[in-house]
Every structure is written in structure tokens, then in C-alpha cells.
Motif scaffolding. Structure first.
Motif, PDB file in Angstrom:
ATOM      1  N   LEU A   1       0.821  -1.212   0.000  1.00  0.00           N
ATOM      2  CA  LEU A   1       0.000   0.000   0.000  1.00  0.00           C
ATOM      3  C   LEU A   1       0.855   1.263   0.000  1.00  0.00           C
ATOM      4  O   LEU A   1       0.524   2.254  -0.648  1.00  0.00           O
ATOM      5  CB  LEU A   1      -0.926   0.012   1.220  1.00  0.00           C
ATOM      6  N   SER A   2       1.956   1.212   0.729  1.00  0.00           N
ATOM      7  CA  SER A   2       2.756   2.424   0.837  1.00  0.00           C
ATOM      8  C   SER A   2       3.355   2.804  -0.510  1.00  0.00           C
ATOM      9  O   SER A   2       3.616   3.974  -0.769  1.00  0.00           O
ATOM     10  CB  SER A   2       3.849   2.261   1.905  1.00  0.00           C
ATOM     11  N   LYS A   3       3.541   1.812  -1.377  1.00  0.00           N
ATOM     12  CA  LYS A   3       4.014   2.126  -2.729  1.00  0.00           C
ATOM     13  C   LYS A   3       3.014   2.975  -3.493  1.00  0.00           C
ATOM     14  O   LYS A   3       3.372   3.663  -4.442  1.00  0.00           O
ATOM     15  CB  LYS A   3       4.259   0.835  -3.507  1.00  0.00           C
ATOM     16  N   PHE A   4       1.755   2.883  -3.117  1.00  0.00           N
ATOM     17  CA  PHE A   4       0.715   3.642  -3.803  1.00  0.00           C
ATOM     18  C   PHE A   4       0.319   4.886  -3.011  1.00  0.00           C
ATOM     19  O   PHE A   4      -0.747   5.464  -3.247  1.00  0.00           O
ATOM     20  CB  PHE A   4      -0.505   2.756  -4.055  1.00  0.00           C
ATOM     21  N   GLY A   5       1.136   5.251  -2.052  1.00  0.00           N
ATOM     22  CA  GLY A   5       0.881   6.478  -1.315  1.00  0.00           C
ATOM     23  C   GLY A   5      -0.144   6.335  -0.198  1.00  0.00           C
ATOM     24  O   GLY A   5      -0.598   7.328   0.345  1.00  0.00           O
ATOM     25  N   TYR A   6      -0.481   5.101   0.132  1.00  0.00           N
ATOM     26  CA  TYR A   6      -1.427   4.920   1.219  1.00  0.00           C
ATOM     27  C   TYR A   6      -0.695   4.530   2.485  1.00  0.00           C
ATOM     28  O   TYR A   6       0.248   3.750   2.452  1.00  0.00           O
ATOM     29  CB  TYR A   6      -2.440   3.829   0.873  1.00  0.00           C
ATOM     30  N   SER A   7      -1.135   5.083   3.592  1.00  0.00           N
ATOM     31  CA  SER A   7      -0.628   4.551   4.842  1.00  0.00           C
ATOM     32  C   SER A   7      -1.753   3.821   5.540  1.00  0.00           C
ATOM     33  O   SER A   7      -2.862   3.724   5.042  1.00  0.00           O
ATOM     34  CB  SER A   7      -0.012   5.635   5.709  1.00  0.00           C
ATOM     35  N   VAL A   8      -1.468   3.353   6.710  1.00  0.00           N
ATOM     36  CA  VAL A   8      -2.259   2.297   7.289  1.00  0.00           C
ATOM     37  C   VAL A   8      -2.481   2.553   8.768  1.00  0.00           C
ATOM     38  O   VAL A   8      -1.561   2.964   9.470  1.00  0.00           O
ATOM     39  CB  VAL A   8      -1.451   0.982   7.034  1.00  0.00           C
ATOM     40  N   ILE A   9      -3.700   2.418   9.222  1.00  0.00           N
ATOM     41  CA  ILE A   9      -3.947   2.417  10.669  1.00  0.00           C
ATOM     42  C   ILE A   9      -4.333   1.007  11.065  1.00  0.00           C
ATOM     43  O   ILE A   9      -5.352   0.496  10.597  1.00  0.00           O
ATOM     44  CB  ILE A   9      -5.072   3.379  11.071  1.00  0.00           C
ATOM     45  N   ILE A  10      -3.511   0.388  11.878  1.00  0.00           N
ATOM     46  CA  ILE A  10      -3.787  -0.987  12.281  1.00  0.00           C
ATOM     47  C   ILE A  10      -4.459  -0.988  13.640  1.00  0.00           C
ATOM     48  O   ILE A  10      -3.929  -0.451  14.598  1.00  0.00           O
ATOM     49  CB  ILE A  10      -2.503  -1.812  12.345  1.00  0.00           C
ATOM     50  N   CYS A  11      -5.649  -1.572  13.692  1.00  0.00           N
ATOM     51  CA  CYS A  11      -6.344  -1.689  14.966  1.00  0.00           C
ATOM     52  C   CYS A  11      -6.472  -3.156  15.318  1.00  0.00           C
ATOM     53  O   CYS A  11      -6.734  -3.976  14.442  1.00  0.00           O
ATOM     54  CB  CYS A  11      -7.752  -1.108  14.862  1.00  0.00           C
ATOM     55  N   ASN A  12      -6.312  -3.483  16.570  1.00  0.00           N
ATOM     56  CA  ASN A  12      -6.578  -4.875  16.964  1.00  0.00           C
ATOM     57  C   ASN A  12      -7.694  -4.871  17.978  1.00  0.00           C
ATOM     58  O   ASN A  12      -7.816  -3.963  18.792  1.00  0.00           O
ATOM     59  CB  ASN A  12      -5.320  -5.550  17.482  1.00  0.00           C
ATOM     60  N   TYR A  13      -8.535  -5.902  17.897  1.00  0.00           N
ATOM     61  CA  TYR A  13      -9.724  -5.871  18.760  1.00  0.00           C
ATOM     62  C   TYR A  13      -9.626  -6.868  19.916  1.00  0.00           C
ATOM     63  O   TYR A  13     -10.612  -7.126  20.588  1.00  0.00           O
ATOM     64  CB  TYR A  13     -11.014  -6.054  17.957  1.00  0.00           C
ATOM     65  N   ARG A  14      -8.442  -7.383  20.123  1.00  0.00           N
ATOM     66  CA  ARG A  14      -8.206  -8.295  21.254  1.00  0.00           C
ATOM     67  C   ARG A  14      -9.275  -9.379  21.318  1.00  0.00           C
ATOM     68  O   ARG A  14      -9.779  -9.697  22.382  1.00  0.00           O
ATOM     69  CB  ARG A  14      -8.196  -7.523  22.568  1.00  0.00           C
ATOM     70  N   GLU A  15      -9.632  -9.899  20.153  1.00  0.00           N
ATOM     71  CA  GLU A  15     -10.589 -10.997  20.046  1.00  0.00           C
ATOM     72  C   GLU A  15     -11.956 -10.630  20.616  1.00  0.00           C
ATOM     73  O   GLU A  15     -12.756 -11.517  20.894  1.00  0.00           O
ATOM     74  CB  GLU A  15     -10.079 -12.253  20.775  1.00  0.00           C
ATOM     75  N   ASP A  16     -12.211  -9.374  20.813  1.00  0.00           N
ATOM     76  CA  ASP A  16     -13.464  -8.963  21.434  1.00  0.00           C
ATOM     77  C   ASP A  16     -14.333  -8.225  20.409  1.00  0.00           C
ATOM     78  O   ASP A  16     -14.006  -7.110  19.991  1.00  0.00           O
ATOM     79  CB  ASP A  16     -13.127  -8.047  22.616  1.00  0.00           C
ATOM     80  N   PRO A  17     -15.460  -8.825  20.016  1.00  0.00           N
ATOM     81  CA  PRO A  17     -16.302  -8.210  18.976  1.00  0.00           C
ATOM     82  C   PRO A  17     -16.760  -6.807  19.352  1.00  0.00           C
ATOM     83  O   PRO A  17     -16.975  -5.967  18.471  1.00  0.00           O
ATOM     84  CB  PRO A  17     -17.497  -9.157  18.883  1.00  0.00           C
ATOM     85  N   LYS A  18     -16.887  -6.550  20.644  1.00  0.00           N
ATOM     86  CA  LYS A  18     -17.293  -5.212  21.067  1.00  0.00           C
ATOM     87  C   LYS A  18     -16.213  -4.213  20.675  1.00  0.00           C
ATOM     88  O   LYS A  18     -16.490  -3.152  20.132  1.00  0.00           O
ATOM     89  CB  LYS A  18     -17.532  -5.187  22.577  1.00  0.00           C
ATOM     90  N   VAL A  19     -14.982  -4.585  20.962  1.00  0.00           N
ATOM     91  CA  VAL A  19     -13.869  -3.717  20.575  1.00  0.00           C
ATOM     92  C   VAL A  19     -13.788  -3.618  19.049  1.00  0.00           C
ATOM     93  O   VAL A  19     -13.525  -2.548  18.495  1.00  0.00           O
ATOM     94  CB  VAL A  19     -12.535  -4.236  21.155  1.00  0.00           C
ATOM     95  N   GLU A  20     -14.046  -4.717  18.389  1.00  0.00           N
ATOM     96  CA  GLU A  20     -14.011  -4.705  16.925  1.00  0.00           C
ATOM     97  C   GLU A  20     -14.982  -3.647  16.385  1.00  0.00           C
ATOM     98  O   GLU A  20     -14.638  -2.859  15.511  1.00  0.00           O
ATOM     99  CB  GLU A  20     -14.397  -6.087  16.380  1.00  0.00           C
TER     100      GLU A  20
END
Lengths: 333, 333
Positions: free
Chosen positions: A85-104
Motif C-alpha cells: 500500500l505504501s508504494k501507492f501512497g497509502y498509509s495504514v492504521i492498524i487496529c486490533n480488537y483483542r478478540e473482542d467483537p465489542k472492541v471490533e
DNA sequence: TTAATAAGGTGAAACGTTTCATGTTGCTAT
DNA sequence: ATAGCAACATGAAACGTTTCACCTTATTAA
């Protein structure tokens, strides 16, 4: 506080429009180019991507949602996705939900508020309607590793069903009749598919399926450990165990080591995911290896493609996992 | 396209100011509250964080820069940091620079353009001036794992020097005289400190230091593998090896396995980082274990603290790593 | 009832960009 | 020298918020 385009305009005596044009790759007169460059250097100008994004309605950011940052499969995968993605000028926000659908759910919301241009999800399986809504808003969504029922969107998966069949068939051919499988959570498509391959081969070879040999874990090491202990304590214990993800494989080996049982003489083991660690374990483990780089790259490619043309039909890319035979399989006693 | 505060204002007949106040936790009349809530639900309003950020000059985002997303130590650590920060309403953009200082520089720039409120870095050691500049701009910076010379900023590290001394001392007490160390890149502070501990103990016990037993790797598995092969092929090979990070430890074990040498009877090994994998390796490995959760939490805490009060003096938090003795150490033949 | 006060509402300006219709410059060819 | 045109520059409006000085409404007490 920080330098803005206005400061550059003032410094150079040019107009906002000219500066803007230039920093977006437009042409300006040679002497102005030099002047602007100088101003940018002197004043240490950096474009404010928030203001730009507000105006252009593009954040040049892709949201990524994964179950956990302790899940090496996911972070490893996403390292390729990010690179692409970074090759195409996009950056990334990585979120993790700790296996919890509520957090997801929260994270999905957060990313929408942050105006991500696209979304990549390794879903828990419990947030179908939320993801549906995003698709309705025409925001590109790509599912990875797992698919969701009735969801009209791009996805990248592996041939779980086939590879599972192959593993079980190999074990059967080696003479194994009591094969155990440790699956993931029932909600997750990969778990279902891997189990189905297992069942299919039992049917084909007219082998009885012992329900006690089918275990459902949570894809974490500890559950692999516990479930394997269960299996080992059965009075008629399996002669082979097929573990369907990386962390649970580690747990299984730990349990086998602790029980002082030898692989493969006492029990055969097939693990999952070709991560460096398996070079270190003795005897070397037979594993199902997923094409990590291809997976990660394809995910990125699907997002980019849809960003470029939102009307293309959705695709589900199915990549080939590979069964690598090593020394952890023998014929049963 | 998307619903804005203006649409809510129109729908409810209230003014922009009122809506804004309400969604930021302000008080409105009960009947207006209901009306706004209804509008938000019906129109599916989500605040545009880019617009908000532009106005408030806060992105509520912390940038995190790590060497690689394949580095489990880093991702593991950051999973705790993310958890902590999210409790305070901050989200996180994780960038990895693939061990390339050029990419690191780009990512630092990117994060500045994205207006992050703070920066967390596991630095390569080659971007000192760039990081200095950010500090000058009064943006909170926290260094993790490694420190940079002459840098006036917060940092969280472990007692590398002391723990290294302890490891070496233990080996010496067990009778080892030819101890090898596999360090990280010379530029990295942790590598230097761990080496210094090693040297210090040699001095204390009047042991000769054989330069051939001091190796510098790149903190990746393959270099651990190659350097260990070097060590094993010395005509007077070491009786013990101290490997100073996780991935290189894996490489060392692989090399030892391939050479058909036994741990600990033929060679003693001390590894690094108490990651689940070491439960799986036989014989169980003696390791230096870093307090991952504490590290991750402290990093987040330092950022938050400085965000709340930029004038507090900078702190370097030094946490205690632990030396866990297991079965991979014996007395030399 | 009314004055005083508290509580809440209003709307224009501003944040730092991009965009685009219009204006100005510099070249080229005659 | 100048018309014509290409090339470049201009500046106001807009993106979706927040802020704040000011205005309006409700509440209270006398």
C-alpha cells in the motif's frame, strides 16, 4: 504555530494557489520553483494532511482490523500489505480488537470517523451488519483469511478445505485411523472449512468419526495446550493430531513434551503456518504453509483496485496453501 | 455525501453550535437532546475527525515507528501500548521501516504530515537529527528499548548492562571460560550495553576476551544462524553462547541442531526474550526475559503524561529484565 | 407580574488545504 | 512592434468542524 502554505505564500510573494499547485506536482516558473523550494526548506514546511484530507475527501489511509497484535500470522501478513500500500501512497492504521467483537465494533467506528479510504478486516464473525453498512457506503472492504456469510465484498483466503483433505488423506494413507483435529472457533470460516475437509476424508475412506477427537480452540497457544492434554488423556488416544493454526500448534507441542511422549514415534503431528520457529523444533514438523506474502500483497491489491474503480465486480481470491512433509509423521504402532 | 453536523442542524432546526456542543459532551435541553440523538441515528452521523482535527489542532493519534512488523518483540510490545493509549482516547498509527533508516525518515515525515500528537520510536540509530527536530517542535517523543546519544527525551529501556553481567557471571561461575556473545548492530544502544556487561564480567574475573567470540548480527534469525555456524567451526569453540535477542536465538538453535550438537551437554546457551516459543523447545532454554507489558504500558504512560503537561522534565525509565535459568546451561567438559 | 439570573442557543469566523474561473505574463511569429 | 496564444498566477469559496461573544429562553424569587 507550524508553517502553512500561507507562510510560504507570504515568504515568496506568490499566491496560495500557486504554492498549492506546486506542492501537488503542478508547474510553476523556474524562478518561482526555486523560491518556493527555498521557502519550504527555510520554514520547514510540511503539508497538513488533515486539512488536505478535509478538502479532498481522501485520507490516503487504509484501516486494518485484526484480532490481535500478538497474533504473528496477522502482523506478519499485514507487514506485506503495508509495504504494498505504501508504494501507492497509502498509509495504514492498524487496529486490533483483542478478540473482542465489542472492541471490533468500536474500531470499525473509529476508522470511519477517521475517514479511511478503505478497510481491511480479519473479522471475528460477529460484526456482519456493521461491515455490511460500510460496504453500502461504497467504501472498499477486503476480508482476509476468513469470509463472512452472504457478504458481497472482496476477500483473500486459502483453500482450507482442500488442504485439510490433503493432510488427512496423507495421514490415512500412512495407516492412521484415529486422527484428532484441533479447530478454531466455530464462528470462523477457516475453522469450519478445515473441519469439513477432515470430515470429508473420513467419509471417503469410510472411517468412523470419533467426536471426542474433534476439538474447538480459540486459536491461542494455551487452548492448543489444554485440548491436546485432553486428547492425550483419552483412554483410546489418537495416533495423529492435526492442529489448524500456528499458536495452537505450539501449545500442542508443549503438551506433548510435558507428557513425555515422542513425536513421531508415539504420536504424529501436523501443524499450521510455516513460520521460522518450525525450523527450530526437533523433529522438524510437518505443516500446512500459507503463502504469507501473496496473501498480504493480494489484500492490498484488491483495495487499490477497488479504490481506482469502485464498480468492478467483487472477487474472492483463493490462494493455495502447501502441505510440507517433514519428520513428525510416522505410521501408527 | 456523508452526513455532517450541518445535516443534523437542518434536521433538528438547531444551530451548528448547539450540535457541536452536544456531540462534545455539552448540555442541551432534554427535548433537543432527544431530537439530536434521533437525527444522529436516522442520518447515521459520524463526526469527521479530519475536520475536527484541523480545527482543534489535535489528531488524537500517536505515531509509532518500529523496525519491522515481523519483529515479534516490537508488535507484542506495541499491543500493550495501543491498549493503554486507547483508554485515553488516542489511537495509533504504526509504521515499520523495514530496518531501513531511509524508510524510517520517510515514516517520521509521514507522521508529522498526519499531525500526530506524539511519537513513539524504536529507532535505528541513524535518524538522530530528525528526531531532535521533532522534540524541538515540542511534540512528545518517547524512545523505546533503545536510547539515542545526547537526546533529551523520554525513554523506556531495560537494565541491559546489569542483566548481561548477571548472565555472564552465572556462566563463569559454572566454569565457562570461553563464552561467546552474539550482539545486535553496533549502532544500537542495547547491543552496546549488553556487550559492555559481557566485557565487564570478563574484566572482573580476569578472563581473557577472545575477539573471535564476539559477533555482531542484525537481530534477525538468519544472522544468528550464520554467526553461530562461525562460532561452531572455530577450532577452539566456545563452551557457552549468549544470544542477545529473540530472533537470533532461534537462528542459533537451528545452527546447533543442524550441527548435531547437544544443548547443554556439548554447549550451553542463553537466549533472549521470554516468548511462548521457549516453552516448546527442548531442552528448555535459559533466557533473559523482558517485562513486555510493563514496557508497553510505560511507553504509553510517558506519552500521555507529556501530552498533559509538556513542561515536565524528561524521564528515562529503566525496567528490570529477569534471568530465567532453565536446562540449557551445564558445566563445560 | 416582573426583574434578575441561570441555562442554553446562535452564527460567523477560523483551521490549512484545494479548486477553478479568471487574470496576467512571456513567447512566438509576423 | 504587436497580436495571439500558451503558460502560468491569482484569490475567493469551500471542505466539516470548533469556538466564543452575544442573544434568547426558562426559572426563580420577591
Amino acid at each position: 504555530m507550524a508553517t502553512t502554505i500561507k507562510d510560504i505564500a507570504k515568504y515568496t510573494g506568490l499566491s496560495l494557489g500557486t504554492i498549492s499547485k506546486y506542492i501537488n506536482g503542478g508547474k510553476v516558473r523556474e524562478k518561482n520553483r526555486k523560491l518556493i523550494d527555498k521557502a519550504i526548506r527555510e520554514l520547514d514546511f510540511k503539508v497538513n494532511e488533515m486539512a488536505r484530507g478535509l478538502k479532498t475527501n481522501e485520507s490516503k489511509t487504509i484501516g486494518i482490523i485484526i484480532p490481535s497484535m500478538k497474533n504473528y500470522f496477522c502482523t506478519h501478513l499485514m507487514s506485506y500489505t503495508e509495504m504494498y500500500l505504501s508504494k501507492f501512497g497509502y498509509s495504514v492504521i492498524i487496529c486490533n480488537y483483542r478478540e473482542d467483537p465489542k472492541v471490533e465494533r468500536e474500531k470499525i467506528n473509529l476508522l470511519m470517523k477517521k475517514q479511511v479510504d478503505g478497510l481491511i478486516v480479519v473479522p471475528s464473525g460477529e460484526t456482519i451488519s456493521e461491515i455490511q453498512e460500510i460496504i453500502l457506503k461504497k467504501i472498499p472492504v477486503v476480508l482476509v483469511d476468513r469470509i463472512l456469510p452472504d457478504m458481497q465484498c472482496d476477500a483473500v483466503v486459502v483453500n482450507n478445505f482442500d488442504i485439510s483433505k490433503k493432510v488427512v488423506e496423507t495421514l490415512v494413507e500412512r495407516g492412521h485411523k484415529r486422527i484428532a483435529i484441533i479447530c478454531g472457533p466455530k464462528k470462523v470460516s477457516t475453522a469450519k472449512e478445515r473441519l469439513n475437509g477432515f470430515l470429508e476424508m473420513h467419509k471417503k475412506y469410510h472411517l468412523e468419526v470419533d467426536e471426542k477427537l474433534i476439538k474447538f480452540g480459540d486459536y491461542y497457544m494455551h487452548s492448543g495446550f489444554m485440548l491436546c492434554k485432553d486428547l492425550l488423556s483419552l483412554e483410546n488416544r489418537p495416533s495423529a493430531i492435526f492442529v489448524t493454526n500456528y499458536d495452537m500448534t505450539l501449545g500442542v507441542i508443549q503438551a506433548i513434551n510435558e507428557a513425555n511422549i515422542k513425536i513421531p514415534s508415539d504420536i504424529s503431528v501436523v501443524g499450521f503456518d510455516n513460520l521460522p520457529i518450525f525450523k527450530v523444533i526437533k523433529p522438524s514438523l510437518s505443516i500446512v504453509s500459507q503463502p504469507m506474502k501473496e496473501l498480504g500483497d493480494y489484500v492490498a491489491k484488491l483495495v487499490i483496485d477497488r479504490l481506482n474503480d469502485p464498480t468492478i465486480p467483487t472477487k474472492v481470491i483463493k490462494l493455495e496453501a502447501e502441505f510440507i512433509m517433514k519428520d513428525s509423521i510416522s505410521t501408527p504402532n
